[in-house]
Write a protein that holds these residues in place. Structure first.
Motif, PDB file in Angstrom:
ATOM      1  N   ASP A 116       6.854  -6.685   2.167  1.00  0.00           N
ATOM      2  CA  ASP A 116       6.911  -6.658   0.864  1.00  0.00           C
ATOM      3  C   ASP A 116       5.651  -6.008   0.155  1.00  0.00           C
ATOM      4  OD1 ASP A 116       5.363  -9.023  -0.421  1.00  0.00           O
ATOM      5  OD2 ASP A 116       5.828  -9.683   1.613  1.00  0.00           O
ATOM      6  N   ASN A 117       5.870  -5.634  -1.073  1.00  0.00           N
ATOM      7  CA  ASN A 117       4.655  -4.923  -1.686  1.00  0.00           C
ATOM      8  C   ASN A 117       3.553  -5.562  -1.854  1.00  0.00           C
ATOM      9  OD1 ASN A 117       6.490  -2.906  -1.679  1.00  0.00           O
ATOM     10  ND2 ASN A 117       7.081  -3.147  -3.969  1.00  0.00           N
ATOM     11  N   GLY A 118       3.486  -6.875  -2.277  1.00  0.00           N
ATOM     12  CA  GLY A 118       2.268  -7.978  -2.201  1.00  0.00           C
ATOM     13  C   GLY A 118       1.451  -7.828  -1.311  1.00  0.00           C
ATOM     14  N   LEU A 119       2.110  -7.936  -0.014  1.00  0.00           N
ATOM     15  CA  LEU A 119       1.449  -8.038   1.282  1.00  0.00           C
ATOM     16  C   LEU A 119       0.967  -6.596   1.689  1.00  0.00           C
ATOM     17  CD1 LEU A 119       0.539  -9.679   3.696  1.00  0.00           C
ATOM     18  CD2 LEU A 119       2.936  -9.114   4.578  1.00  0.00           C
ATOM     19  N   LEU A 120       1.564  -5.483   1.154  1.00  0.00           N
ATOM     20  CA  LEU A 120       0.972  -4.231   1.506  1.00  0.00           C
ATOM     21  C   LEU A 120      -0.137  -3.902   0.721  1.00  0.00           C
ATOM     22  CD1 LEU A 120       1.609  -1.351   2.684  1.00  0.00           C
ATOM     23  CD2 LEU A 120       2.612  -0.761   0.339  1.00  0.00           C
ATOM     24  N   PHE A 121      -0.324  -4.397  -0.606  1.00  0.00           N
ATOM     25  CA  PHE A 121      -1.539  -4.265  -1.586  1.00  0.00           C
ATOM     26  C   PHE A 121      -2.630  -5.103  -0.824  1.00  0.00           C
ATOM     27  CE2 PHE A 121       1.919  -3.873  -4.997  1.00  0.00           C
ATOM     28  CZ  PHE A 121       1.793  -2.249  -4.969  1.00  0.00           C
ATOM     29  N   LYS A 122      -2.263  -6.221  -0.336  1.00  0.00           N
ATOM     30  CA  LYS A 122      -3.350  -7.135   0.601  1.00  0.00           C
ATOM     31  C   LYS A 122      -3.983  -6.104   1.709  1.00  0.00           C
ATOM     32  CE  LYS A 122      -2.100 -11.613  -0.620  1.00  0.00           C
ATOM     33  NZ  LYS A 122      -1.255 -12.877  -0.232  1.00  0.00           N
ATOM     34  N   LEU A 123      -2.900  -5.622   2.391  1.00  0.00           N
ATOM     35  CA  LEU A 123      -3.364  -4.691   3.487  1.00  0.00           C
ATOM     36  C   LEU A 123      -4.337  -3.671   3.050  1.00  0.00           C
ATOM     37  CD1 LEU A 123      -2.679  -4.250   6.464  1.00  0.00           C
ATOM     38  CD2 LEU A 123      -0.947  -2.776   5.699  1.00  0.00           C
ATOM     39  N   ILE A 124      -3.933  -3.026   1.980  1.00  0.00           N
ATOM     40  CA  ILE A 124      -4.819  -1.840   1.474  1.00  0.00           C
ATOM     41  C   ILE A 124      -6.087  -2.745   1.231  1.00  0.00           C
ATOM     42  CG2 ILE A 124      -5.361  -0.398  -0.556  1.00  0.00           C
ATOM     43  CD1 ILE A 124      -2.428   0.095  -0.522  1.00  0.00           C
ATOM     44  N   TRP A 125      -6.202  -3.663   0.479  1.00  0.00           N
ATOM     45  CA  TRP A 125      -7.418  -4.088   0.261  1.00  0.00           C
ATOM     46  C   TRP A 125      -8.262  -4.603   1.383  1.00  0.00           C
ATOM     47  CZ3 TRP A 125     -10.364  -8.506   0.565  1.00  0.00           C
ATOM     48  CH2 TRP A 125     -11.514  -8.820  -0.533  1.00  0.00           C
ATOM     49  N   ALA A 126      -7.650  -5.144   2.443  1.00  0.00           N
ATOM     50  CA  ALA A 126      -8.192  -5.816   3.716  1.00  0.00           C
ATOM     51  C   ALA A 126      -8.843  -4.326   4.322  1.00  0.00           C
ATOM     52  CB  ALA A 126      -7.362  -6.279   4.422  1.00  0.00           C
ATOM     53  N   ALA A 127      -8.001  -3.233   4.248  1.00  0.00           N
ATOM     54  CA  ALA A 127      -8.622  -2.155   5.058  1.00  0.00           C
ATOM     55  C   ALA A 127      -9.656  -1.474   4.541  1.00  0.00           C
ATOM     56  CB  ALA A 127      -7.405  -1.018   5.194  1.00  0.00           C
ATOM     57  N   ASP A 128      -9.726  -1.704   2.922  1.00  0.00           N
ATOM     58  CA  ASP A 128     -11.012  -1.120   2.380  1.00  0.00           C
ATOM     59  C   ASP A 128     -12.116  -2.028   2.681  1.00  0.00           C
ATOM     60  OD1 ASP A 128     -12.290   0.571   0.480  1.00  0.00           O
ATOM     61  OD2 ASP A 128     -12.021  -1.200  -0.891  1.00  0.00           O
ATOM     62  N   LEU A 160       4.780  -4.327  -9.257  1.00  0.00           N
ATOM     63  CA  LEU A 160       4.718  -5.825  -9.687  1.00  0.00           C
ATOM     64  C   LEU A 160       3.695  -5.439 -10.961  1.00  0.00           C
ATOM     65  CD1 LEU A 160       4.169  -7.448  -6.131  1.00  0.00           C
ATOM     66  CD2 LEU A 160       6.218  -6.996  -7.356  1.00  0.00           C
ATOM     67  N   LEU A 161       3.740  -4.504 -11.762  1.00  0.00           N
ATOM     68  CA  LEU A 161       2.720  -4.542 -12.712  1.00  0.00           C
ATOM     69  C   LEU A 161       3.407  -5.343 -14.009  1.00  0.00           C
ATOM     70  CD1 LEU A 161       1.983  -0.783 -12.575  1.00  0.00           C
ATOM     71  CD2 LEU A 161       0.410  -2.669 -12.380  1.00  0.00           C
ATOM     72  N   PRO A 162       2.477  -6.205 -14.811  1.00  0.00           N
ATOM     73  CA  PRO A 162       2.932  -6.585 -16.136  1.00  0.00           C
ATOM     74  C   PRO A 162       2.798  -5.622 -17.299  1.00  0.00           C
ATOM     75  CG  PRO A 162       0.609  -7.334 -15.598  1.00  0.00           C
ATOM     76  CD  PRO A 162       1.242  -6.342 -14.412  1.00  0.00           C
ATOM     77  N   SER A 163       3.812  -5.554 -18.047  1.00  0.00           N
ATOM     78  CA  SER A 163       3.628  -4.782 -19.429  1.00  0.00           C
ATOM     79  C   SER A 163       2.411  -5.165 -20.132  1.00  0.00           C
ATOM     80  CB  SER A 163       4.905  -4.701 -20.135  1.00  0.00           C
ATOM     81  OG  SER A 163       4.933  -5.827 -20.718  1.00  0.00           O
ATOM     82  N   ASP A 164       2.064  -4.413 -21.038  1.00  0.00           N
ATOM     83  CA  ASP A 164       0.633  -4.749 -21.960  1.00  0.00           C
ATOM     84  C   ASP A 164       1.145  -6.178 -22.575  1.00  0.00           C
ATOM     85  OD1 ASP A 164      -0.722  -2.857 -21.348  1.00  0.00           O
ATOM     86  OD2 ASP A 164      -0.454  -1.399 -23.109  1.00  0.00           O
ATOM     87  N   GLU A 165       2.488  -6.387 -23.154  1.00  0.00           N
ATOM     88  CA  GLU A 165       2.570  -7.699 -23.687  1.00  0.00           C
ATOM     89  C   GLU A 165       2.459  -8.771 -22.886  1.00  0.00           C
ATOM     90  OE1 GLU A 165       5.069  -4.888 -23.918  1.00  0.00           O
ATOM     91  OE2 GLU A 165       3.853  -4.325 -25.621  1.00  0.00           O
ATOM     92  N   GLU A 166       3.064  -8.748 -21.682  1.00  0.00           N
ATOM     93  CA  GLU A 166       2.991  -9.872 -20.698  1.00  0.00           C
ATOM     94  C   GLU A 166       1.534 -10.070 -20.264  1.00  0.00           C
ATOM     95  OE1 GLU A 166       7.314  -8.580 -18.141  1.00  0.00           O
ATOM     96  OE2 GLU A 166       5.267  -8.296 -17.508  1.00  0.00           O
TER      97      GLU A 166
ATOM     98  N   MET B   1      -0.204 -10.637  -5.012  1.00  0.00           N
ATOM     99  CA  MET B   1      -0.901  -9.579  -5.342  1.00  0.00           C
ATOM    100  C   MET B   1      -0.187  -8.571  -6.116  1.00  0.00           C
ATOM    101  SD  MET B   1      -3.961  -7.879  -3.125  1.00  0.00           S
ATOM    102  CE  MET B   1      -5.332  -7.173  -3.634  1.00  0.00           C
ATOM    103  N   ASN B   2      -0.681  -7.733  -7.087  1.00  0.00           N
ATOM    104  CA  ASN B   2      -0.356  -6.543  -7.583  1.00  0.00           C
ATOM    105  C   ASN B   2      -1.123  -5.284  -7.562  1.00  0.00           C
ATOM    106  OD1 ASN B   2      -1.696  -6.322 -10.021  1.00  0.00           O
ATOM    107  ND2 ASN B   2      -0.021  -7.751 -11.115  1.00  0.00           N
ATOM    108  N   ILE B   3      -0.664  -4.275  -7.785  1.00  0.00           N
ATOM    109  CA  ILE B   3      -1.465  -2.915  -7.642  1.00  0.00           C
ATOM    110  C   ILE B   3      -2.832  -3.380  -8.586  1.00  0.00           C
ATOM    111  CG2 ILE B   3      -0.354  -1.438  -9.090  1.00  0.00           C
ATOM    112  CD1 ILE B   3      -0.496   0.635  -7.066  1.00  0.00           C
ATOM    113  N   GLU B   4      -2.657  -3.613  -9.741  1.00  0.00           N
ATOM    114  CA  GLU B   4      -3.837  -3.801 -10.567  1.00  0.00           C
ATOM    115  C   GLU B   4      -5.109  -4.686 -10.112  1.00  0.00           C
ATOM    116  OE1 GLU B   4      -2.663  -5.121 -14.332  1.00  0.00           O
ATOM    117  OE2 GLU B   4      -2.337  -2.867 -15.261  1.00  0.00           O
ATOM    118  N   ASN B   5      -4.711  -5.484  -9.052  1.00  0.00           N
ATOM    119  CA  ASN B   5      -5.642  -6.170  -8.384  1.00  0.00           C
ATOM    120  C   ASN B   5      -6.749  -5.352  -7.548  1.00  0.00           C
ATOM    121  OD1 ASN B   5      -3.382  -8.618  -8.156  1.00  0.00           O
ATOM    122  ND2 ASN B   5      -5.234  -8.948  -9.613  1.00  0.00           N
TER     123      ASN B   5
END
Lengths: 201, 278
Positions: A116-128, A160-166, B1-5
């Protein structure tokens, strides 16, 4: 003595001193432990330097507590080490900008990153964080591929991006949760403004 | 976690792998991402419209040819592009008959590309613009853009080349940096050889010149054209494709031209062929 008459000696292979493979122990922030080979660790510049600095022997690895990686959870760390084990011994790419970077995602990596995308972003963060150059390249490429041909609304859903209002609503909620007095002050300020007063204090 | 983090440098790395259209869309997702997207776009050095034909969401604006109704709106007209890609160095603008997306005077937006050095225009036909109370005028390219060009290419069907060359010559626009020029025409008109010769006269620094589809009337015209080519003292490469003359052409003219090219080690392809005598 001729060769034919030479006595045949059975060699006990276990008796030959073989350099033992060393497996380091790491612990994620949710207390999950992983054993990773020395060769696999070389894919991560951060971990490689860490273990070099620690100078553990194979006894130390067993006797001392596992090396804690505070910022990464077990699920992500498992993926990272799976990747490192699979790519152990491979050359680490050097990105000095002299050659245009062309990244292709191998089959194993594609399967590994089918998450899932959340885990993928965590993976990127961890790789960095762990400075694993090739894993960072392929995971970034995977996320970039996800954006292909999408509208901004679709991208918001995918990333998983929130809009400006959210975003503003979440910020306000967080602020309120943090400081209930801030809301009261704001309301008081609004009230005074409505009454026509120029100065708040 | 989302991409903005993720920290901005990681977002930049991700967007570096995306193409222009996807970057534009990412930029539009929220005000936070606008700056990151802008940073990545600002690094872009080349842009080729042909790659974005299928990006309907950013939409190269196209029209139904039969009804003249708009199919898609666009973020890719030169004015908008110029603002998001200020460092663009190379631009290819292409349209075909099925996708006539370039609006009237849209190419005046090229003036926003201040660093543009290489421009290729494919399939664009300048239209005649008439406004109430004003004289009719032809659509043109901005002078400031033309003056900065190092490499200039026009590939078109009808009168684009002659109109642009007319405009350059009439307004004495000296493209002092221009070293490479290519003009390709499907249907040549009678004054085009003269305009081509004038263009070469005005731009003696040309290193490479290419003409496709030129039609000459007499062999004197061809001889004069060859002399103009040879007068370019820095010339390294000349390409003549599908150039023909209505009249017969004396072999000596061609031979002298070829010998001069060989003497100066100028690379060349083809010569002007006679339509009547082969």
């Amino acid at each position: 003595m001729s060769v034919e008459n030479a006595p045949v000696v059975d060699v006990d292979e276990a008796a030959i001193p073989v350099e033992k493979k060393m497996y380091y122990r790491f612990e994620s922030n949710d207390k999950k432990e992983f054993r990773v080979s020395e060769l696999a660790i070389q894919q991560s510049e951060t971990l490689n330097r860490l273990v070099e600095a620690m100078g553990y022997t194979s006894e130390d690895v067993e006797n001392k507590p596992a090396i804690a990686i505070e910022n990464i959870d077990g699920k992500t760390l498992k993926l990272v080490f799976q990747w490192c084990e699979h790519h152990k011994g491979e050359a680490i790419p050097v990105d000095d900008g002299s050659v245009p970077k062309i990244v292709e995602i191998p089959e194993f990596d594609a399967k590994l990153m089918d998450i899932d995308n959340g885990l993928l972003f965590k993976l990127i963060w961890a790789a960095d964080y762990l400075n694993i150059v090739q894993l960072l390249n392929v995971s970034c490429k995977k996320v970039a591929n996800m954006a292909q041909g999408k509208t901004p609304a679709q991208l918001r859903r995918v990333y998983l991006l929130p809009s400006d209002e959210e975003d503003e609503a979440a910020k306000r909620a967080a602020q309120e949760a943090q400081d209930p007095r801030a809301r009261e002050v704001e309301e008081e300020f609004e009230e005074r403004k409505r009454q026509g007063g120029n100065s708040f204090f | 976690m989302n991409i903005e983090n993720l920290p901005s440098e990681l977002l930049v790395q991700i967007l570096d792998d995306c193409d222009f259209a996807d970057c534009m869309c990412f930029r539009a997702t929220s005000s936070k991402n606008y700056d990151v997207g802008n940073y990545v776009l600002a690094k872009t050095k080349t842009f080729d419209f042909r790659r974005y034909n299928d990006h309907r969401h950013v939409g190269i604006q196209s029209r139904y040819v039969e009804t003249d109704k708009k199919k898609n709106s666009t973020n890719l007209n030169p004015t908008k592009l110029g603002k998001s890609l200020p460092k663009l160095n190379e631009l290819v603008i292409a349209q075909n008959e099925e996708k006539l997306w370039i609006d009237k005077d849209a190419l005046m937006g090229l003036t926003y590309f201040r660093g543009l050095e290489s421009l290729a225009i494919i399939g664009w036909e300048p239209s005649n613009i008439t406004r109430r109370g004003c004289a009719a005028r032809n659509e043109v390219l901005p002078q400031s853009t033309l003056r900065n060009l190092v490499k200039f290419t026009i590939i078109c069907k009808r009168e684009t080349v002659s109109k642009i060359l007319h405009y350059i010559i009439d307004n004495k626009i000296l493209m002092t940096k221009c070293v490479k020029a290519k003009f390709s025409i499907r249907f040549s008109i009678s004054d085009l050889p003269l305009l081509a010769m004038k263009f070469m006269e005005y731009h003696p620094k040309l290193l490479s010149i290419c003409f496709e589809g030129l039609l000459f009337i007499t062999q004197e015209q061809v001889e004069s054209f060859y002399n103009h080519i040879l007068a370019l003292c820095h010339l390294e490469k000349v390409r003549l494709e599908n150039c023909s003359v209505v009249d017969r052409i004396n072999r000596e003219i061609t031979n002298t031209f070829l010998e001069s090219l060989q003497e100066r080690n100028i690379k060349f392809t083809n010569t002007v062929k006679s339509m009547s005598y082969g």
